[in-house]
Scaffold this motif. Structure first.
Motif, PDB file in Angstrom:
ATOM      1  N   VAL C  40      49.135  50.259  42.346  1.00 55.56           N
ATOM      2  CA  VAL C  40      47.745  50.512  42.428  1.00 55.56           C
ATOM      3  C   VAL C  40      46.930  49.473  42.880  1.00 55.56           C
ATOM      4  CG1 VAL C  40      45.981  51.358  40.890  1.00 55.56           C
ATOM      5  CG2 VAL C  40      47.958  52.537  40.556  1.00 55.56           C
ATOM      6  N   ALA C  41      47.163  48.185  42.373  1.00 61.49           N
ATOM      7  CA  ALA C  41      46.437  47.275  42.862  1.00 61.49           C
ATOM      8  C   ALA C  41      46.470  46.994  44.229  1.00 61.49           C
ATOM      9  CB  ALA C  41      46.968  45.909  41.863  1.00 61.49           C
ATOM     10  N   VAL C  42      47.608  47.288  44.682  1.00 57.58           N
ATOM     11  CA  VAL C  42      47.942  47.004  46.381  1.00 57.58           C
ATOM     12  C   VAL C  42      46.932  47.940  46.774  1.00 57.58           C
ATOM     13  CG1 VAL C  42      49.268  47.257  48.285  1.00 57.58           C
ATOM     14  CG2 VAL C  42      50.220  46.182  46.164  1.00 57.58           C
ATOM     15  N   ILE C  43      46.794  49.280  46.503  1.00 59.87           N
ATOM     16  CA  ILE C  43      46.276  50.048  47.079  1.00 59.87           C
ATOM     17  C   ILE C  43      44.704  49.863  47.038  1.00 59.87           C
ATOM     18  CG2 ILE C  43      45.559  52.578  47.021  1.00 59.87           C
ATOM     19  CD1 ILE C  43      48.564  52.976  46.098  1.00 59.87           C
ATOM     20  N   HIS C  44      44.294  49.480  45.730  1.00 60.16           N
ATOM     21  CA  HIS C  44      43.021  49.071  45.610  1.00 60.16           C
ATOM     22  C   HIS C  44      42.747  47.866  46.608  1.00 60.16           C
ATOM     23  CE1 HIS C  44      39.604  49.158  42.457  1.00 60.16           C
ATOM     24  NE2 HIS C  44      39.066  48.681  43.775  1.00 60.16           N
ATOM     25  N   SER C  45      43.524  47.109  46.800  1.00 60.48           N
ATOM     26  CA  SER C  45      43.178  45.921  47.709  1.00 60.48           C
ATOM     27  C   SER C  45      42.835  46.510  48.917  1.00 60.48           C
ATOM     28  CB  SER C  45      44.369  44.734  47.435  1.00 60.48           C
ATOM     29  OG  SER C  45      44.377  44.339  46.162  1.00 60.48           O
ATOM     30  N   ILE C  46      43.838  47.276  49.404  1.00 58.04           N
ATOM     31  CA  ILE C  46      43.614  47.633  50.899  1.00 58.04           C
ATOM     32  C   ILE C  46      42.201  48.169  51.087  1.00 58.04           C
ATOM     33  CG2 ILE C  46      44.658  49.271  52.372  1.00 58.04           C
ATOM     34  CD1 ILE C  46      47.353  48.915  51.296  1.00 58.04           C
ATOM     35  N   PHE C  47      41.740  48.982  49.973  1.00 53.40           N
ATOM     36  CA  PHE C  47      40.571  49.580  50.222  1.00 53.40           C
ATOM     37  C   PHE C  47      39.423  48.340  50.056  1.00 53.40           C
ATOM     38  CE2 PHE C  47      42.429  53.474  48.733  1.00 53.40           C
ATOM     39  CZ  PHE C  47      41.986  54.409  49.987  1.00 53.40           C
ATOM     40  N   VAL C  48      39.808  47.495  49.247  1.00 52.67           N
ATOM     41  CA  VAL C  48      38.965  46.558  49.232  1.00 52.67           C
ATOM     42  C   VAL C  48      38.626  45.633  50.565  1.00 52.67           C
ATOM     43  CG1 VAL C  48      38.365  44.072  48.355  1.00 52.67           C
ATOM     44  CG2 VAL C  48      38.817  46.029  46.928  1.00 52.67           C
ATOM     45  N   MET C  49      39.988  45.475  51.259  1.00 60.49           N
ATOM     46  CA  MET C  49      39.964  45.018  52.368  1.00 60.49           C
ATOM     47  C   MET C  49      38.952  45.529  53.630  1.00 60.49           C
ATOM     48  SD  MET C  49      41.034  42.299  54.152  1.00 60.49           S
ATOM     49  CE  MET C  49      42.030  41.283  54.895  1.00 60.49           C
ATOM     50  N   ILE C  50      39.243  46.990  53.537  1.00 56.13           N
ATOM     51  CA  ILE C  50      38.640  47.783  54.404  1.00 56.13           C
ATOM     52  C   ILE C  50      37.026  47.582  54.176  1.00 56.13           C
ATOM     53  CG2 ILE C  50      38.148  50.187  55.162  1.00 56.13           C
ATOM     54  CD1 ILE C  50      41.134  50.543  54.297  1.00 56.13           C
ATOM     55  N   ALA C  51      36.778  47.514  52.853  1.00 52.67           N
ATOM     56  CA  ALA C  51      35.336  47.661  52.612  1.00 52.67           C
ATOM     57  C   ALA C  51      34.670  46.200  53.236  1.00 52.67           C
ATOM     58  CB  ALA C  51      35.222  47.715  51.263  1.00 52.67           C
ATOM     59  N   VAL C  52      35.611  45.248  52.954  1.00 52.82           N
ATOM     60  CA  VAL C  52      35.049  43.773  53.092  1.00 52.82           C
ATOM     61  C   VAL C  52      35.074  43.706  54.707  1.00 52.82           C
ATOM     62  CG1 VAL C  52      35.560  41.408  53.154  1.00 52.82           C
ATOM     63  CG2 VAL C  52      35.913  42.667  51.140  1.00 52.82           C
ATOM     64  N   ILE C  53      35.870  44.367  55.191  1.00 47.55           N
ATOM     65  CA  ILE C  53      35.839  44.210  56.958  1.00 47.55           C
ATOM     66  C   ILE C  53      34.549  44.931  57.501  1.00 47.55           C
ATOM     67  CG2 ILE C  53      36.498  44.949  58.990  1.00 47.55           C
ATOM     68  CD1 ILE C  53      39.443  44.622  57.945  1.00 47.55           C
ATOM     69  N   ILE C  80      33.719  38.631  46.111  1.00 43.64           N
ATOM     70  CA  ILE C  80      34.552  39.005  47.088  1.00 43.64           C
ATOM     71  C   ILE C  80      34.244  38.625  48.461  1.00 43.64           C
ATOM     72  CG2 ILE C  80      35.719  40.969  48.010  1.00 43.64           C
ATOM     73  CD1 ILE C  80      35.924  42.209  45.338  1.00 43.64           C
ATOM     74  N   ASP C  81      34.699  37.964  49.268  1.00 49.94           N
ATOM     75  CA  ASP C  81      34.539  37.707  50.692  1.00 49.94           C
ATOM     76  C   ASP C  81      36.021  37.857  51.355  1.00 49.94           C
ATOM     77  OD1 ASP C  81      35.848  35.371  49.955  1.00 49.94           O
ATOM     78  OD2 ASP C  81      34.308  33.940  50.705  1.00 49.94           O
ATOM     79  N   PRO C  82      35.807  37.799  52.612  1.00 48.66           N
ATOM     80  CA  PRO C  82      37.022  37.758  53.200  1.00 48.66           C
ATOM     81  C   PRO C  82      38.067  37.096  52.864  1.00 48.66           C
ATOM     82  CG  PRO C  82      35.085  37.821  54.897  1.00 48.66           C
ATOM     83  CD  PRO C  82      34.657  37.561  53.526  1.00 48.66           C
ATOM     84  N   LEU C  83      37.969  35.841  52.499  1.00 50.74           N
ATOM     85  CA  LEU C  83      39.045  34.899  51.875  1.00 50.74           C
ATOM     86  C   LEU C  83      39.657  35.668  50.770  1.00 50.74           C
ATOM     87  CD1 LEU C  83      40.603  32.401  52.220  1.00 50.74           C
ATOM     88  CD2 LEU C  83      39.070  31.262  50.805  1.00 50.74           C
ATOM     89  N   THR C  84      38.714  36.031  49.881  1.00 50.44           N
ATOM     90  CA  THR C  84      39.024  36.676  48.691  1.00 50.44           C
ATOM     91  C   THR C  84      39.991  38.142  48.970  1.00 50.44           C
ATOM     92  OG1 THR C  84      37.260  36.150  47.552  1.00 50.44           O
ATOM     93  CG2 THR C  84      38.501  37.603  46.464  1.00 50.44           C
ATOM     94  N   ALA C  85      39.447  38.720  49.904  1.00 50.06           N
ATOM     95  CA  ALA C  85      40.323  40.038  50.043  1.00 50.06           C
ATOM     96  C   ALA C  85      41.664  39.862  50.705  1.00 50.06           C
ATOM     97  CB  ALA C  85      39.368  40.830  51.273  1.00 50.06           C
ATOM     98  N   VAL C  86      41.623  38.574  51.550  1.00 53.08           N
ATOM     99  CA  VAL C  86      43.061  38.483  52.157  1.00 53.08           C
ATOM    100  C   VAL C  86      43.962  37.802  51.036  1.00 53.08           C
ATOM    101  CG1 VAL C  86      44.364  36.699  53.419  1.00 53.08           C
ATOM    102  CG2 VAL C  86      42.289  37.647  54.451  1.00 53.08           C
ATOM    103  N   MET C  87      43.382  37.217  50.026  1.00 55.66           N
ATOM    104  CA  MET C  87      44.190  36.633  48.908  1.00 55.66           C
ATOM    105  C   MET C  87      44.737  37.748  48.263  1.00 55.66           C
ATOM    106  SD  MET C  87      44.930  33.500  49.233  1.00 55.66           S
ATOM    107  CE  MET C  87      45.429  33.048  47.609  1.00 55.66           C
ATOM    108  N   LEU C  88      43.638  38.674  47.939  1.00 55.81           N
ATOM    109  CA  LEU C  88      44.194  39.880  46.928  1.00 55.81           C
ATOM    110  C   LEU C  88      45.335  40.619  47.768  1.00 55.81           C
ATOM    111  CD1 LEU C  88      40.691  41.513  46.008  1.00 55.81           C
ATOM    112  CD2 LEU C  88      42.221  40.405  44.413  1.00 55.81           C
ATOM    113  N   LEU C  89      45.129  40.868  48.965  1.00 57.94           N
ATOM    114  CA  LEU C  89      46.419  41.670  49.623  1.00 57.94           C
ATOM    115  C   LEU C  89      47.583  40.736  49.450  1.00 57.94           C
ATOM    116  CD1 LEU C  89      45.151  43.214  52.822  1.00 57.94           C
ATOM    117  CD2 LEU C  89      46.275  44.280  50.962  1.00 57.94           C
TER     118      LEU C  89
END
Lengths: 168, 490, 690, 99, 500
Positions: C40-53, C80-89
């Motif tokens: 679930v966290a992975v999926i959420h992170s992907i969404f976050v990544m998309i949102a951050v982009i 949450i900035d891009p770095l965070t998003a990357v790290m999350l993923l």
């Protein structure tokens, strides 16, 4: 003038007797002799009282001390010690220090009396010493007088209790 | 002399007690000394009645200012009666056994001594003061030697007698000089005359020092202040235990009253800065300090509980004298209050020692081992008394110490107070040592101790006194304050 | 989805709580919950990544107060900035892979449920660390990952070496954290806040003096040194390999150790503000990197080689970041790529290092040993494992077009302008390629050196190979996002400030490829073709070899210089506590009692008549004690009157008192001495009358 | 007046000396009597020279005498006890209790 | 306020103690449950008090639930005067909780049960009283009242060297409190009109005391409080007392008694003698620093588990001293309060756990154990949890408090404090060092089956008494704001008072 001088003379005489006999009292080996010198000493003190115009007191002194206390002491000495044994040291180890301390006390007190302010009143004592004292004892000093009788009673009871031999 | 009043009403309590003493003696003799308890109860009843009488008949001066039934006297009389009561109450064990031939005299002499204390505390005049003092002590000489076939007791009596007589001679010498300065024996007049003398001559001279030191020495004997204390442990150890208790409280209280009457009342002027060189306060303060140090430290290594309590009571007097040298209203009140609290705790502790000694014949501390298991109530009482003596709140001893120290601080005797506090830590050690022996060590637990009802009463009074007045000292303190107000001190 | 991003750490936390309190005894369920949470966290992170982009670099922040005080307000929140998003993923993906992998690897372990709960707790902490919006929060999670690392290293706590390693890891990283705390304290004091954005704004505005900034930077870097196992605190990481291998993959290769790098990247503004601090960072990174790489050359434990490789790679990243900070501090318009390189390598490294560890785990699972000298020829039996391992090795060596190639290229590019750094970077790249392929060749090729183990070896189950394959995929392709030809790739993504896009540097690419290939070639020659004997080399460089084999003696030095003396010191303190401080107190008590004793003692002394030899000082003192309480009433009276008279004399004439005092003492002494000389007489005297 | 005081002081000092040094218990009691007498001399002297308007000093002295007698009585009784218990009245031996 | 809740808090245990006197001494169950009841009620009351205070009064710095002043000893102006503010409420909460827990933890006491519980309830009375009293005399009385039951509790039910430990504790603390008594008296007689009212003195004392007297009083108060805390070098009573005392008593000692020292400083000497506080700020902080490092180092050398925990108290209370030195910082003082609360919870729990193990194994030698994790998973979990809490792991109360202490002390703006704080941070590592060593040696590693095969897991009663502590530790770690809010107004006011 003359009276004063006589009384001075008497005073020194009595003082001499008192001091010498007192020294004997505290230093003689034979306790019985001590008691005799005590009698002499106390008797002389009565003389001093007379010099000081305290006749009644002198009488009391003779009666109580010479008549009662000393006799009592002599009885006690008879009861407790054997006269034969006189060679026992009568003083203990404290002698040297005691002499020093007593001398210190004496010097200090004698010295300090001289430097002390005494409010000497130059008036005669009341006439009829005995009557006055009797009155005072029955009025002003009736309370201690009565209390002293209790003291005597207590001392008597105590002495009896202690001196009695228990039948076991 | 002209306006002479015989207000006999004022001495009714004393008269009653004296008569009662005779009654006790006569009763004992007439009952052929059979009944061991009734004499004691009779004595206790007499003391109680006297207390009631006291309540009714006081307030006023009689016998040409020789008997002042003031509130200070009343306060201390309560203490005397209390200590006598408790001493008598704890005497039943030995009355039934060791002194069965002289029970009446024993109790009677206690009463005589009490009467003497009462007179002493009321006297405002040197002669009656002296006579009262002697009436207090002469029966005590006898009582100390009351175990006639016990060497220690006789030795105690002898030592007490010699020291007592010697000290009264010394005291008398001082008093005679005091009389010599003022031409009077009335303390109030002495105060006035001394001040006049000082003011008129600008000085009095070294003779006064002689007088003051002699008087201090004489009274300090009674109080067992260091260095005049050395008789006390021996006498306390040798005398019958209730008498020891009575000595340590009653006789001491008497000495305190005498001290207060002479110094705080009569010689108060010398506390004034003008007459500072003649001040007696610093002498007494040093002696108090020495008492606290010597008493407490020497008590540390005592193996006999009576001796330990003796040294502790030497120290206690040191504390008490802090209040005295403070010469303030609070100080004198604190002395009275301290004495009052000391009454309960010390009498109680000695009562326990008596009970234990009656039962086991031993008064060594080590024989108290495991007492808390065999006699829980007794050891609990002991613990409470000892803790009170240490000054642990909320027990009475704390309030007492607190007030004494407060008076000391108020008077600026910081060093004395700090020393007192430090030595009270030392004191804790040996008091706690007894508690430790009773509670922490294992001993023979099959010891059965039956406490005589009278002794039980004594213990209960002690415990209740220590606790109640510790928590709520207000009434006693007010009483003490009122009595101290007598001296009209700052 | 961004608004709910705080949920990402919460999923694994929930899993942890559920496992600990509810499903501990249902093992299958526990692992299922754990894996579900991470997915679930992975999926959420992907969404976050998309949102951050979609936000084009505008960071997102959410915070609630923790404690408010005038001096400092602490808060909890997410940033949450891009770095965070990357790290999350990265964290979620690696974590997910490792958890799935663990299904196979930990099969049959008695503490299965606990293992998964710990993994969840770790994931929670790591994610929390990543999303934290202030230094206080990051510190909290920083410590929590330390805790879980401790728990997981010591997971097989029956092994003393494991529990030792756990303790060592915890304490060593805590030493680094000391600095971190002080850095935070300094920040809080001088910036008045700990919130990232506020801090960075203030620093950028010059609200903090440069000197202080340097200190802050260095102190905060201390934290990173501890956590990322940089010199001189690197010693814990190799030991940490005592933990289960998936744990090593997750924590000690891919994520937690990268936290230090993340921290430096995150607080880059601070380093940009202070060239000294940045240079320190870079130097430490370089030293670490080189040192670790050299040690890795000679290690025989497969996991340790990887561990040192990790240390080395982390040093790489740190160095790159430091160089970036330095360059920008010197010239704000510098076109340094260090920041990009560091963070980029962080991501790619996570994938291929995780893959390497999992592969190693697979091998260990098969042969039950870590020693590469006992392996060999395993590629025949473990096809997938060996293949993926080779891919990862190529990637780490930096072979085109694997992801490692791109990121390492950038690191080399970052050293442009710093020749020393560049030389060493290339040297390390060479060494890396060499030891990685030494490892590969020794493990998978040649003849089995231990036939028995070889016979037992087998390919791992699906649960283990699936993650391997997935990670291999990432190891190949993840780096492509950072290709220099992509104008809107990783580089422009992570820079929140001005666009730092730059063109490809073909020379660098070429050089680094040559270096890598030559390293591989050398390894091939020595270990595959055996043209050069490894033993001969070993003999030739014996001292160096020993030095490296013993890891430069770091552990020994620490033991001798710090730990032993410290323990000795503690014992000394304890001794002093028991003896000196307490002794003083006891002495006072002892003294008071002795005083009391002395009196008694002297008393006995006299009774026994044992007092001889007069004239000593001791005797003079004893004089006092002897008489104080000797039972003689007359003596008591004497003392009394002596003192009373003394007081009188003192009061009347103080001078006289002196004479009096001396006199009393002299007289008493004289009498005492006299008595001493004739003790028998005293006995005669005391005979009773009659 | 001072000579009387001096006499009293000397007598007092001798009494003190006696109390401090006599081994015999009765001797101590006698020394005590000396001390009391010294006090009495003081009192009577002061009465004559300082407070002659009443006889307080003399009365005081009477009380002192009486009480000294009472003390002597009790003292002698205790001496008897000593004698019974120790078969002697040497104060130097009366030191069971110490320290 | 409808009823005098503070009096209830103080006197219900006392009533319980008196009530117990009349129970037969061999009915153990009855005695245990009775005493549990009499400590449960105050606990509930203290919870309610905290709740009510938090929601209704915590916005201002005033005292609430005031009772009195009722004249007690009018001559001395001693009054029965109670009241609580933001720094007493958490202490009362802690006292209520730990007392109940300790009493339940003492259910396994089997000798002289009745006396034990009587003493324990008396002790609780004393503790409650100290935290409520606003009159010096009352304060002092309660302060001393605790000593006696404590003496007996250690001396009768303690370990092998109980007598030594008990008397040492007693002497040490009495020694300290006499200094307090002198200071109290000096304050009393310096004030005009004479008063013992702490609140009044806080307002007026800086006005009427000379500089010298302020320093004098401060030093004297400090000695008294420092011995209780205990501040290095006054700490040597603590290891003995802690180690020899029975488990529950150790809990109370660590959890409540040590706090009285710091509480006293915060309540009395700091605001009352601000000039002296400023004067002595650095020495105090240095003493705190020494305590932190020294305590940790000595802990590290311990082989006895309980001693280790005991010395860790010295270290942890050092943080309190450090923050008290940083008088000018609200954060530091709050950190101090946090540290007091959290140390109470954590060390209390650690002692309970040590006791649990000791009851089963009859030894506390760390070296004697090993690998207990395999046999006692729940116990191990709890032990690890509290060890982590003790070493200041985030998410637990210890971290919050240490962090606040550091931030507050570091940023207090007093010269040299940055250096001192930076050095104090070393303590964090050292703490980790000894705690982890302990955990590793006892719980991890090889399990000795022959020797400890018979060990049983922590039982339900023990689990129940430890778990509230665990919950609170974690709760404060995650949500410190309520606790901070509870005392913020008070502490702000205190800091202002100290700034006078």
């Amino acid at each position: 003038m003359f009276g004063v001088e006589v009384s001075q003379l008497f005073f020194y005489l009595l003082s001499f007797i008192i001091i010498v006999s007192a020294i004997y009292v505290v230093s003689l080996r034979n306790i019985f002799h001590c008691a005799l010198f005590l009698v002499l000493c106390l008797f002389s003190v009565a003389g001093i009282y007379i010099l000081l115009e305290a006749e009644f007191l002198a009488a009391v002194q003779v009666l109580i001390y010479v008549g009662a206390v000393s006799i009592l002491m002599i009885f006690a000495i008879m009861l407790t010690s054997r006269l034969a044994n006189k060679k026992i040291m009568q003083s203990n180890d404290n002698v040297t220090v005691a002499i020093f301390v007593c001398a210190g006390f004496l010097l200090t007190s004698l010295g300090s009396f001289g430097y002390t302010v005494w409010k000497v009143v130059d008036s005669p004592l009341p006439e009829n010493n005995t009557l006055t004292i009797g009155k005072l004892l029955m009025t002003d000093y009736v309370l201690p007088f009565e209390v002293v009788s209790i003291v005597l009673l207590a001392a008597m009871i105590g002495a009896i209790v202690l001196a009695r031999r228990e039948k076991i | 002399m002209e306006t002479f009043d015989y207000n006999l009403k004022l001495i009714i309590p004393e008269m009653f007690l004296f008569v009662w003493a005779l009654v006790v003696i006569v009763f004992d003799i007439s009952s052929k000394r059979r009944n061991s308890d009734s004499v004691g109860y009779l004595t206790m009843a007499g003391l109680a009645i006297t207390a009631v009488l006291l309540y009714n008949f006081h307030g006023g001066i009689s016998f040409n200012n020789m008997f002042s039934s003031d509130i200070l006297a009343l306060f201390f009389k309560v203490i005397f009666l209390g200590s006598a009561f408790m001493a008598v109450g704890s005497s039943f064990g030995l009355a039934s056994d060791k002194i069965k031939n002289h029970r009446g005299e024993y109790y009677g002499l206690i009463l005589f001594s009490t009467v003497g204390m009462m007179f002493l505390s009321s006297s405002n005049e040197l002669i009656s003061l002296y006579v009262g003092l002697e009436l207090t002590t002469i029966p005590l000489f006898v009582l100390a030697a009351f175990y006639k076939d016990k060497k220690t007791s006789v030795e105690a009596g002898m030592k007490y007698l010699i020291v007592g007589a010697f000290s009264s001679a010394v005291l008398l010498y001082g008093l005679s000089l005091l009389y010599g300065f003022t031409g009077t024996t009335d303390l109030t007049m002495i105060k006035i005359n001394l001040s006049l003398l000082f003011l008129s001559a600008g000085k009095i001279g070294p003779g006064l020092i002689l007088a003051i030191v002699m008087i201090i020495a004489g009274i300090s004997f009674k109080l067992a202040l260091v260095p005049f204390h050395m008789w006390a442990p021996d006498v306390y150890q040798g005398a019958p235990t209730p008498i020891t208790a009575f000595l340590s409280v009653g006789s001491k209280a008497a000495g305190v009253v005498a001290f207060a009457r002479i110094f705080v009342h009569g010689l108060i002027a010398f506390v004034d800065p003008v007459m500072k060189p003649l001040d007696w306060g610093i002498i007494v303060a040093v002696m108090a300090a020495a008492a606290m140090v010597v008493g407490n430290i020497t008590a540390l290594r005592q193996h006999n509980i009576k001796r330990m309590l003796a040294y502790s009571s030497i120290a206690q007097v040191g504390y008490l004298m802090i209040g005295m040298v403070a010469v303030s209203e609070l100080g004198i009140a604190s002395v009275g209050f301290y004495m009052f609290m000391y009454l309960f705790a010390n009498m109680g502790a000695f009562a326990v020692a008596t009970i234990f000694e009656d039962k086991t014949g031993s008064s060594s501390i080590s024989s108290y081992k495991g007492l808390s298991k065999s006699a829980p109530a007794l050891s609990a009482c002991m613990a409470i008394f000892l803790l009170s003596l240490t000054g642990i709140p909320p027990l009475g001893g704390f309030a007492a110490k607190y007030i004494v120290f407060a008076a000391g601080i108020q008077a600026g005797y910081y060093w004395l107070v700090i020393l007192g506090l430090l030595t009270s830590v030392v004191a804790l050690y040996y008091y706690a040592n007894v508690i430790k022996t009773m509670y922490f060590s294992d001993g023979n637990s099959d010891l059965k101790i039956n406490i005589h009802p009278a002794a039980r009463l004594v213990l209960v009074i002690g415990v209740i006194g220590v606790i109640i007045f510790g928590i709520y000292p207000e009434p006693i303190l007010n009483f003490a304050m009122e009595s101290a107000a007598l001296f009209a001190l700052p | 989805m961004l608004e709910n991003a705080y949920l990402i750490p919460i999923y694994p936390l929930l899993a942890f709580v559920i496992i600990i309190f509810a499903t501990r005894w249902k093992e299958k369920l526990s692992s299922a919950i754990s894996i579900a949470a991470i997915l679930v966290a992975v999926i959420h992170s992907i969404f976050v990544m998309i949102a951050v982009i979609g936000r084009h670099g505008v960071p997102f922040e959410l915070s609630v107060p923790f404690i408010e005080h005038p001096l400092i307000s602490l808060e909890t929140g997410i940033f949450i900035d891009p770095l965070t998003a990357v790290m999350l993923l990265v964290v979620t993906i690696v974590s997910g892979c490792v958890q799935i992998y663990s299904l196979g690897y930990m099969h049959g372990d008695p503490r299965w449920s606990r293992y998964f709960s710990y993994l969840s707790l770790f994931t929670f902490s790591m994610l929390g660390l990543v999303v934290a919006n202030n230094f206080f929060m990051i510190f909290i999670f920083w410590e929590l990952v330390g805790l879980t690392s401790y728990l997981l290293i010591g997971f097989w706590f029956e092994k003393d070496s494991a529990s030792d390693a756990g303790k060592k890891a915890f304490i060593t990283t805590r030493i680094g954290d000391l600095g971190f705390i002080i850095g935070i304290l300094l920040l809080a004091t001088y910036a008045g806040t700990l919130n990232y954005q506020e801090v960075f704004t203030k620093v950028a505005d010059g609200a903090v003096p440069v000197g202080v900034l340097t200190m802050i930077g260095i102190f905060i870097f201390c934290g990173a040194v501890g956590k990322s196992a940089q010199f001189p605190l690197h010693v814990w990481l190799p030991d940490a390999m005592e933990g289960p291998t998936p744990v090593s993959a997750l924590i000690h290769a891919a994520t937690m150790v990268a936290a230090g790098v993340y921290l430096v990247a995150r607080s880059m503004t601070l380093f940009v503000g202070s060239a000294e601090a940045a240079m320190t960072v870079a130097v430490i990174g370089l030293i670490t990197s080189f040192m670790a790489a050299s040690i890795a050359l000679v290690q025989n434990d497969i996991k340790r080689v990887l561990a040192y490789s990790t240390v080395s790679q982390l040093g790489y990243m740190i160095m790159a970041l430091g160089l970036y900070g330095f360059d920008v501090a010197k010239d704000p318009h510098s076109h340094s790529v260090g920041y990009f390189a560091g963070t980029f390598h962080l991501m790619t490294h996570a994938f291929f290092k995780a893959l390497l560890f999992l592969g190693a785990g697979s091998v260990i699972h098969a042969v039950h040993t870590n020693d590469i000298q006992e392996m060999g020829g395993l590629s025949k039996k473990m096809k997938i494992t060996s293949l993926t391992f080779f891919i990862a090795s190529l990637s780490i060596a930096g072979i085109f077009p694997l992801s490692g190639f791109w990121s390492k290229d950038e690191i080399v590019a970052a050293t442009l302008g710093h020749p020393v750094f560049m030389f060493f970077t290339l040297l390390i790249a060479f060494i890396t390629a060499f030891y990685m392929f030494r490892l590969c060749f020794l493990t998978f090729t040649g003849k089995p050196r231990n036939q028995e183990r070889f016979d037992h070896a087998h390919e791992s189950p699906k649960t283990m190979t699936m993650p391997l394959m997935f990670l291999a995929f990432l190891s190949v392709f993840a780096g492509w996002v950072g290709m220099p030809w992509l104008s809107h790739g990783f580089s422009s993504f992570v820079y929140t400030g001005e666009l730092q896009h730059h063109g490809p540097n073909y020379i660098v690419m070429l050089v680094s490829t040559i270096v890598a290939v030559s390293g591989i070639g050398l390894a091939y020659t020595v270990y595959f073709k055996k043209k050069i004997s490894a033993d001969v080399l070993m003999e030739k460089f014996k001292p160096l070899y020993t030095l490296l084999l013993n890891k430069y003696y770091f552990d020994e030095i620490y033991d001798k210089v710090i730990i032993k003396p410290l323990l000795a010191f503690t014992r000394m303190m304890w001794w002093s506590d028991a003896n000196i401080i307490d002794g003083l107190v006891n002495f006072v008590g002892w003294f008071t009692i002795k005083w009391a004793d002395a009196k008694m003692l002297f008393d006995k002394y006299i009774i026994d008549g044992a007092v001889n030899g007069a004239g000593t000082v001791c005797m003079a003192a004893s004089w006092l004690f002897k008489y104080v309480q000797n039972g003689s009433v007359q003596f008591y009276t004497l003392v009394v009157i002596t003192s009373a008279v003394g007081v009188i004399i003192y009061k009347v004439t103080p001078e006289g008192f002196v004479y009096y005092f001396i006199g009393v003492v002299v007289v008493a002494l004289a009498r005492f001495l006299m008595k001493m000389n004739r003790p028998e007489e005293g006995n005669v005297e005391t005979e009773p009358e009659g | 007046m001072l000579q009387y005081l001096a006499l009293a002081a000397i007598l007092f000092a001798i009494g003190i000396f006696g109390v401090l040094t006599r081994r015999n218990a009765i001797g101590i009691l006698m020394s005590l009597e000396l001390m009391f007498n010294a006090v009495n001399i003081n009192l009577v002297t002061f009465n004559k020279f300082i407070g002659p308007d009443n006889l307080v000093g003399q009365i005081f002295a009477i009380f002192v005498i009486v009480i000294a007698a009472a003390e002597a009585v009790v003292g002698l009784a205790i001496v008897l006890l000593l004698y019974r218990n120790w078969q002697g009245i040497d104060i130097g031996n009366i030191n069971i209790m110490k320290w | 306020m409808d009823f005098p809740v503070l009096s209830y808090l103080i006197f219900i245990p006392l009533i319980g103690a008196v009530f117990l006197l009349f129970l037969p001494k061999d009915k153990f169950g009855l005695i245990r449950w009775t005493s549990a009841f009499f400590s449960f009620v105050p606990m509930v009351l203290s919870f309610w008090l905290t709740y009510d205070y938090f929601f209704n009064f915590s916005q201002t710095a005033d005292f609430y639930y005031m009772e009195g002043p009722l004249s007690w000893i009018s001559l001395l102006n001693a009054n029965y005067f109670l009241g609580v503010d933001g720094i007493s409420v958490p202490m009362l909460f802690l006292t209520g909780l730990l007392s109940f827990i300790s009493i339940v933890a003492s259910f396994n006491i089997a000798v002289r049960v009745k006396e034990y519980f009587i003493f324990f309830l008396l002790l609780e009375t004393g503790m409650m009283g100290v935290f409520c009293a606003l009159d010096f005399f009352l304060f002092y009385v309660f302060w001393e009242v605790m000593l006696v039951p404590m003496y007996f509790l250690i001396g009768i039910w303690g370990g092998p060297r109980k007598e030594y430990a008990a008397i040492k504790f007693f002497l040490y603390t009495l020694f300290g409190s006499i200094f307090m008594l002198v200071a109290i008296l000096v304050l009393y007689f310096s004030s005009d009109p004479h008063t013992l009212n702490i609140l009044e003195l806080i307002q007026t004392a800086p006005g009427f005391l000379t500089h010298g007297l302020q320093l004098f009083c401060f030093v004297f108060f400090f000695i008294a409080f420092a011995i209780k805390v205990p501040v290095w070098p006054f700490h040597t009573w603590l290891p003995d007392a802690h180690v020899q005392a029975p488990t529950a008593v150790s809990v109370i000692l660590a959890g409540v008694l040590l706090k009285m020292g710091t509480y006293g400083m915060l309540r009395i000497s700091w605001p009352m003698l601000p000039e002296a506080t400023r004067y002595f700020a650095i020495p105090i902080a240095i003493l705190g620093l020494i305590g932190i490092i020294y305590g940790a180092l000595v802990s590290m050398a311990q082989t006895d588990l309980k001693k280790l925990v005991a010395y860790s108290s010295v270290s942890h209370m050092g943080y309190c001293m450090l923050s008290l030195g940083a008088f000018s910082s609200v954060t530091a003082i709050t950190g101090c309060m946090f540290q007091m609360v959290s140390h109470g919870l954590i060390t209390g729990a650690l002692f309970l756990l040590v006791g649990v193990l000791y009851d089963r194994a009859h030894t506390r030698e760390i070296a004697a154990f090993g690998g207990l994790g395999a046999k006692l998973p729940i116990y191990t979990g709890l032990m690890v949890l509290f060890s982590m809490a003790s070493l200041g792991l985030p998410g637990m109360s210890g971290f919050v408090s240490e962090f606040m202490v550091f931030i507050g002390a570091f940023g207090s703006g007093i010269p040299h404090f940055q250096l001192i704080t930076a050095l104090a941070v070393l303590g964090v590592v050292l703490t980790a060092g000894y705690m982890l060593r302990m955990v590793q040696r006892m719980l991890l590693g090889e399990f000795n089956k022959e020797k400890w095969g018979g060990l049983t897991e922590i039982n339900t009663r023990e689990l129940i008494i430890v778990s509230p502590l665990a919950l609170l530790t974690i709760a404060i770690g995650f949500f410190p704001a309520p606790l901070s809010d509870l005392m913020e107004a008070t502490i702000t006011n205190l800091v202002q008072l100290m700034a006078r």
